[in-house]
Design a protein around this motif. Structure first.
Motif, short mmCIF file in Angstrom:
data_model
loop_
_atom_site.label_atom_id
_atom_site.label_comp_id
_atom_site.label_asym_id
_atom_site.label_seq_id
_atom_site.Cartn_x
_atom_site.Cartn_y
_atom_site.Cartn_z
N THR A 678 -29.30 -18.04 -10.04
CA THR A 678 -29.24 -16.61 -10.31
C THR A 678 -29.03 -15.88 -8.99
O THR A 678 -29.35 -16.40 -7.91
CB THR A 678 -30.52 -16.11 -10.98
N GLY A 679 -28.51 -14.67 -9.06
CA GLY A 679 -28.32 -13.90 -7.85
C GLY A 679 -27.93 -12.47 -8.13
O GLY A 679 -27.42 -12.15 -9.22
N GLY A 680 -28.15 -11.60 -7.16
CA GLY A 680 -27.74 -10.21 -7.26
C GLY A 680 -27.86 -9.55 -5.91
O GLY A 680 -28.70 -9.92 -5.09
N GLY A 681 -26.96 -8.59 -5.64
CA GLY A 681 -26.98 -7.90 -4.35
C GLY A 681 -25.61 -7.38 -3.99
O GLY A 681 -24.79 -7.07 -4.85
N TRP A 682 -25.35 -7.32 -2.69
CA TRP A 682 -24.03 -6.86 -2.25
C TRP A 682 -23.61 -7.58 -0.99
O TRP A 682 -24.43 -8.15 -0.27
CB TRP A 682 -24.00 -5.34 -2.06
N ILE A 683 -22.30 -7.57 -0.76
CA ILE A 683 -21.72 -8.09 0.48
C ILE A 683 -20.83 -7.01 1.08
O ILE A 683 -20.43 -6.06 0.40
CB ILE A 683 -20.87 -9.36 0.26
N LEU A 696 -8.26 -2.84 2.77
CA LEU A 696 -9.53 -2.33 2.24
C LEU A 696 -10.71 -3.21 2.65
O LEU A 696 -10.63 -4.44 2.59
CB LEU A 696 -9.47 -2.24 0.71
N SER A 697 -11.81 -2.58 3.03
CA SER A 697 -13.06 -3.29 3.31
C SER A 697 -14.22 -2.36 2.98
O SER A 697 -14.07 -1.13 3.00
CB SER A 697 -13.13 -3.73 4.78
N GLY A 698 -15.35 -2.95 2.64
CA GLY A 698 -16.51 -2.13 2.29
C GLY A 698 -17.44 -2.86 1.35
O GLY A 698 -17.29 -4.06 1.09
N LYS A 699 -18.41 -2.13 0.83
CA LYS A 699 -19.46 -2.73 0.02
C LYS A 699 -18.91 -3.19 -1.33
O LYS A 699 -18.14 -2.48 -1.99
CB LYS A 699 -20.60 -1.75 -0.20
N ALA A 700 -19.31 -4.40 -1.74
CA ALA A 700 -18.98 -4.94 -3.07
C ALA A 700 -20.26 -5.54 -3.64
O ALA A 700 -21.00 -6.27 -2.94
CB ALA A 700 -17.91 -6.00 -2.97
N THR A 701 -20.56 -5.23 -4.89
CA THR A 701 -21.81 -5.67 -5.52
C THR A 701 -21.57 -6.84 -6.45
O THR A 701 -20.46 -7.02 -6.97
CB THR A 701 -22.45 -4.52 -6.30
N PHE A 702 -22.62 -7.64 -6.65
CA PHE A 702 -22.51 -8.80 -7.53
C PHE A 702 -23.82 -9.04 -8.26
O PHE A 702 -24.89 -8.61 -7.82
CB PHE A 702 -22.13 -10.06 -6.74
N GLY A 703 -23.69 -9.72 -9.37
CA GLY A 703 -24.84 -10.20 -10.11
C GLY A 703 -24.39 -11.36 -10.99
O GLY A 703 -23.31 -11.31 -11.58
N PHE A 704 -25.22 -12.42 -11.06
CA PHE A 704 -24.79 -13.58 -11.84
C PHE A 704 -26.00 -14.41 -12.28
O PHE A 704 -27.08 -14.36 -11.69
CB PHE A 704 -23.82 -14.45 -11.06
N LEU A 725 -14.23 0.40 -3.91
CA LEU A 725 -13.17 0.96 -3.09
C LEU A 725 -11.80 0.58 -3.62
O LEU A 725 -10.83 1.34 -3.50
CB LEU A 725 -13.33 0.49 -1.64
N ALA A 726 -11.71 -0.60 -4.21
CA ALA A 726 -10.43 -1.06 -4.79
C ALA A 726 -10.32 -0.70 -6.28
O ALA A 726 -9.28 -0.96 -6.89
CB ALA A 726 -10.30 -2.58 -4.62
N GLY A 727 -11.39 -0.14 -6.85
CA GLY A 727 -11.36 0.16 -8.27
C GLY A 727 -11.32 -1.09 -9.12
O GLY A 727 -10.73 -1.09 -10.21
N MET A 728 -11.96 -2.15 -8.65
CA MET A 728 -11.93 -3.43 -9.35
C MET A 728 -13.32 -3.80 -9.84
O MET A 728 -14.28 -3.85 -9.05
CB MET A 728 -11.40 -4.54 -8.44
N ALA A 729 -13.43 -4.06 -11.15
CA ALA A 729 -14.69 -4.51 -11.74
C ALA A 729 -14.39 -5.76 -12.56
O ALA A 729 -13.68 -5.70 -13.58
CB ALA A 729 -15.31 -3.43 -12.59
N PHE A 730 -14.94 -6.90 -12.12
CA PHE A 730 -14.72 -8.17 -12.82
C PHE A 730 -15.97 -8.54 -13.61
O PHE A 730 -17.10 -8.46 -13.10
CB PHE A 730 -14.40 -9.29 -11.83
N THR A 731 -15.75 -8.97 -14.86
CA THR A 731 -16.85 -9.48 -15.69
C THR A 731 -16.43 -10.80 -16.32
O THR A 731 -15.30 -10.94 -16.78
CB THR A 731 -17.21 -8.49 -16.80
#
Length: 815
Positions: A678-683, A696-704, A725-731
């Protein structure tokens, strides 16, 4: 009529006239220089229609550009290759030209864009079209017109230089936000960022009449006098000159991704890698082969077109003038050759026929369904094929190609200038076509024939007793068979001379104003085959070399240096072909390990390398390396892994003398009872990770969360990754596998999902793989991609295990 329009009209008239002038009578091109390759077909002599050019494969090509009578290709190493007309050295790249990222071929000059944003020009420079303005930098695109040039700068402005007779280099005031440019004969186009098109310069053919409602344009192309626009919905709009129906866009044309405009033709590349063409004046420049696919770029020239395939090779279609080759899809596997007035044929060992050279009368329009061919013949302006069932197929002008109804039992064929002959299995001969001089009036008592030959207006037959019979016109004495001629094993004839090969390997000639024999090289012997051209002769010797004599106006006698291992010859009206024995050498086999493979720990996993192959079909031995220090053998092998992980399983095959390259595939070994992650946070997403905009560079969040349900071998869970920042949300939607590595506190899993709720460009789910480490620090990597026939296309990949900025990752291992 003004001087520029007149010159273009005159060019068209001259081109059409040159295609209909009998090539052997005019001999208006320079002799082609030949080279000898290892195996295949070699050609030399007159090349006005490209009949002596057998294309060699261009490799590692990334861009192409076709012009009036020369072509350019950009190689992956940044160098440029040119071919065709080089009167102004336009087909010869400047010495030391490297770091090129784009090319454009004009009428007789070229432009090359270098990686530093500068432009290099060469070729004709009467109007300064090959000399870029001093200090020109920041260029992102180039276009070479008839006698002028365009450059697009990175600030969206356009620079022009060269001929300005029509105002084609007068950039409209205020023109900005340009994203693409195109140069025609006397006009220019610019595509703006808002999807609209601006045109200026000559309007003699309506080139500047851009459709009033044209919007949503993503690409433009300019022919000399017509224009194309590609819209964002994959459709094409055209305007300007329509003398050759080049703006009659097919009504059902959709899914277009690229366009090209030539002199007389238009091309469209579709998203499935196929090409659609329209317009043209019958040289095949708008008729790509039906089987052609995997095309990634197109370019249209004067009466020919170039197609770049995904493997980096180039296909050429259409007519030729200055050494630009016609389409010859393959030269290997050829078993017979034939030459006509201005065209050439080759019969392949699969029973199909390929043709190249002049096509004014359809003489190289091979019927699409023609198969099972066992012999071919090329006449003045027509072609014949003999099928294995004893029937004859012809193409070219009617009458000369259409044999008598019910003609069967044919064992040999011959094509004259305007007539055809067929030898039947009963030893009789049938003729059809032009009969102006009685050339198809086969003698009524002619039997026991074993070979035939057809000339200009006469015919020959070789009988089983070694004698020769001739009929038709006796121009220059071509039918005056020498008295007492016997022991003949082969015959050949064409315009003003006839040949007979005797069983002792010597040659007898007649015709040529009664002096033919005096032209046979003294002492010529050991001959095994003969061929007769318009006014020259060929002999193939038993040692595989060729001897030529007679007229040399087009280089017919200039046999290529080093030409050996010849097994067949053919002589045309000013050009020759030689079929060279393919050198046989052992080639390395190719390993195919199959996979990827998936299996549980301590469970036998079957590996299958049976799709490995050898060019010579030699039997193979197999050596497996499973990535954990273990090896195996056999086309199929079984291996049991004792630890979880991702392993490179590699296969090498051997054909008895040569090893293949080692080819590896992935073996995924999991343990359903090892635990879950399990995991969650940001890079901090690094530059280059988001492929659509690598800046583009900057904060990206994750959870799994990923785990195996008790008693199952299929992982479940969910994964979310968001890069605002890229307008990208993956599920995620589903998982394929999960590997938890006990003792090392890391896990990897693979699955599929959606981006912003949508599927990939092919309507399928995106693929993803995630790597997670529970350590000091916790690390995270995710790769998201989509797949098609061309391979894998990354959407996002932060590239390496990256320390998380906040949050935590926990690998829950079983005790």
């Amino acid at each position: 009529m003004n001087k520029r329009i007149f010159s273009i009209h005159l060019f068209r008239i001259l081109m059409i006239a040159m295609l209909v002038i009998p090539l052997a009578m005019g001999a208006i091109s320079s002799p082609a220089k030949a080279s000898v390759a290892e195996g295949g077909v070699v050609a030399w002599g007159n090349n006005w229609s490209g009949q002596t050019i057998v294309p060699e494969g261009l490799e590692n090509i990334v861009a192409i550009s076709a012009a009036f009578s020369h072509d350019l290709a950009l190689k992956s190493d940044g160098t440029v290759v040119g071919w065709g007309d080089s009167y102004y050295d336009q087909a010869i790249a400047p010495p030391g030209l490297t770091d090129v990222i784009a090319i454009s071929a004009g009428a007789s000059h070229n432009l090359a864009l270098k990686s530093d944003g500068t432009v290099v020009g060469w070729g004709e420079n009467f109007d300064g079209q090959a000399t870029p303005p001093a200090g020109l930098t920041g260029v992102t695109a180039i276009s070479a017109g008839y006698e002028f040039s365009l450059a697009l700068k990175d600030d969206g402005t356009v620079v022009a230089w060269g001929d300005n007779y029509y105002g084609q280099t007068n950039i409209p005031d205020g023109l900005t936000s340009v994203v693409a440019i195109a140069a025609g004969a006397g006009h220019s186009l610019a595509l703006q960022a808002d999807g609209t098109v601006v045109a200026w310069g000559s309007d003699n053919y309506g080139e500047l009449i851009v459709p009033a409602d044209l919007m949503g344009v993503t690409a433009i192309a300019a022919g000399p006098n017509h224009d194309l626009a590609l819209k964002s919905d994959g459709t094409v709009v055209a305007w300007g000159d329509n003398d050759f129906e080049q703006i009659n866009v097919p009504t059902d044309l959709t899914d277009v991704v690229a366009i090209a405009a030539g002199c007389y033709q238009s091309l469209a590349l579709k998203s499935d890698g196929t090409v659609v063409g329209w317009g043209g004046y019958g040289s095949g420049e708008s008729s790509p082969p039906d089987v052609l696919a995997d095309v990634i770029a197109i370019s249209a020239g004067e009466s020919h077109s170039l197609l770049l395939k995904s493997d980096g090779t180039v296909v050429l279609i259409g007519s030729t003038t200055h050494g630009i080759p016609n389409l010859v899809s393959a030269k290997t596997g050829v078993i017979a050759i034939a030459t006509g007035q201005g065209h050439s044929l080759a019969l392949k060992n699969d029973g199909t026929v390929i043709g190249w050279g002049s096509n004014v009368y359809g003489e190289t329009d091979i019927p699409a369904d023609l198969t099972d061919v066992v012999a071919i013949a090329a006449g003045g302006i027509h072609s014949l094929a003999l099928k294995s069932d004893g029937t004859v197929v012809g193409w070219g002008p009617g009458g000369v190609t259409s044999g008598p109804a019910g003609l069967t039992g044919v064992t040999a064929i011959a094509a004259g200038y305007h007539h055809s002959l067929a030898l039947k299995s009963d030893g009789t001969v049938v003729g059809w076509g032009n009969n102006y001089s009685g050339q198809i009036d086969v003698p009524s008592d002619l039997t026991n024939v074993i070979a035939i030959a057809a000339g200009l207006y006469h015919s020959l037959a070789l009988k089983s007793d070694g004698t020769v019979v001739a009929w038709g016109t006796n121009y220059n004495g071509v039918t005056d068979v020498p008295a007492g001629l016997t022991d003949v094993v082969a015959i050949a004839t064409n315009f003003i001379q006839s040949l007979a090969l005797k069983s002792d390997g010597t040659v007898v000639a007649w015709g040529w104003y009664g002096n033919a024999q005096s032209r046979v090289p003294p002492g010529l012997n050991d001959v095994i085959a003969i061929a007769e051209g318009y006014d020259h002769s060929l002999a193939l010797k038993s040692d595989g070399t060729v001897v030529a004599w007679g007229d040399n106006l087009n280089g017919e006698l200039d046999i290529p240096a080093g030409l050996t291992n010849v097994i067949a010859i053919a002589a045309g009206w000013g050009h020759n072909l030689a079929l060279v024995q393919q050198e046989t050498s052992n080639l390395a086999p190719t390993a195919n390990p199959g996979g990827p493979y998936l299996g549980a720990i301590n469970t036998a996993i079957p590996f299958d390398g049976s799709l490995s192959s050898d060019p010579e079909s030699d039997p193979l031995s197999y050596t497996w390396s499973f990535g954990d220090g273990s090896t195996g053998s056999g086309a199929t092998s079984v291996h049991t892994y004792t630890a979880t992980g991702l392993y490179n399983a590699c296969l090498t095959v051997n054909d008895g003398s040569l090893d293949s390259a080692s080819v590896c595939t992935l073996a995924v070994v999991y343990d359903p009872s090892a635990g879950f992650v399990t995991g969650g946070g940001w890079i901090d997403s690094p530059a280059g990770a988001y492929k659509a905009n690598e800046s583009l560079s900057g904060k990206a969040t994750f959870g799994f969360m990923a785990k195996y349900q008790k008693g199952t071998n299929f992982p479940t869970g969910n994964t979310a990754f968001q890069f605002d920042l890229a307008g990208m949300a993956f599920t995620s939607q589903s998982y394929e596998w999960l590997v938890v590595n006990q003792g090392s506190s890391n896990a990897q899993f693979k699955g599929s999902g959606l981006i912003n709720g949508a599927a990939d460009p092919n309507g399928n789910a995106y693929k993803f793989m995630l790597w997670a480490t529970d350590g000091a620090p916790d690390t995270f990597r995710i790769r998201i991609w989509w797949e098609d026939a061309a391979g894998e296309h990354d959407v996002y990949d932060n590239g390496a295990a990256q320390a998380i900025g906040a949050g935590n990752i926990v690998v829950h291992t079983s005790k």
